[in-house]
Design a protein around this motif. Structure first.
Motif, PDB file in Angstrom:
ATOM      1  N   GLN A  81      -2.779  -5.521  33.141  1.00  0.00           N
ATOM      2  CA  GLN A  81      -1.415  -5.970  32.868  1.00  0.00           C
ATOM      3  C   GLN A  81      -0.568  -5.937  34.135  1.00  0.00           C
ATOM      4  N   ASP A  85       1.078  -9.100  35.826  1.00  0.00           N
ATOM      5  CA  ASP A  85       2.530  -9.113  35.944  1.00  0.00           C
ATOM      6  C   ASP A  85       2.948  -9.438  37.369  1.00  0.00           C
ATOM      7  N   TRP A  92       6.536 -11.366  28.896  1.00  0.00           N
ATOM      8  CA  TRP A  92       6.714 -10.158  28.091  1.00  0.00           C
ATOM      9  C   TRP A  92       7.568 -10.397  26.860  1.00  0.00           C
TER      10      TRP A  92
END
Length: 126
Positions: A81, A85, A92
């Motif tokens: 993640q 990201d 999100w």
């Protein structure tokens, strides 16, 4: 590349996340065990049906349980993640559409009759 095998980059991503336990006896190559676990979850059979090229099914199952217990899969998820990201590949924002959220089955039944009310009698004191 076979769809049941990990690419060359995937084991390199996972390797630093594995806990090094020097007290255990020598084990199979982690890449082979990872491929066996991936095979099991992509295909869907039981552990006993794992092909011998991935090692003994007991080894795959035991290593899967160890990695699950020591938090390896949680670390993998957090690291994946975080890298996604940083790359901007994660949105999100999450929402649930209220028109498709189903109620419990008990809430959807119409009540056609009510349960009889229980009358409480007061007892006269003697």
């Amino acid at each position: 590349m076979c769809r049941h095998k990990l690419s060359d980059a995937e084991p390199e991503f996972v390797r630093p996340l594995l806990l090094d336990d020097a007290s255990r006896r020598k084990r199979l190559d982690d890449g082979m065990v990872w491929n066996g676990i991936v095979w099991k979850f992509r295909i869907g059979p039981g552990w006993r049906e794992a092909p011998g090229r991935y090692g003994a099914w007991t080894t795959l199952h035991t290593q899967f349980r160890r990695w699950a217990a020591d938090g390896t899969f949680d670390r993998m998820l957090r690291a994946l993640q975080a890298s996604a990201d940083v790359a901007g590949a994660v949105d999100w924002m999450a929402a649930a559409e209220p028109t498709i959220v189903r109620a419990r089955q008990q809430d959807t039944l119409l009540r056609t009759h009510k349960a009889p009310a229980v009358a409480h009698r007061q007892q006269d004191s003697p």
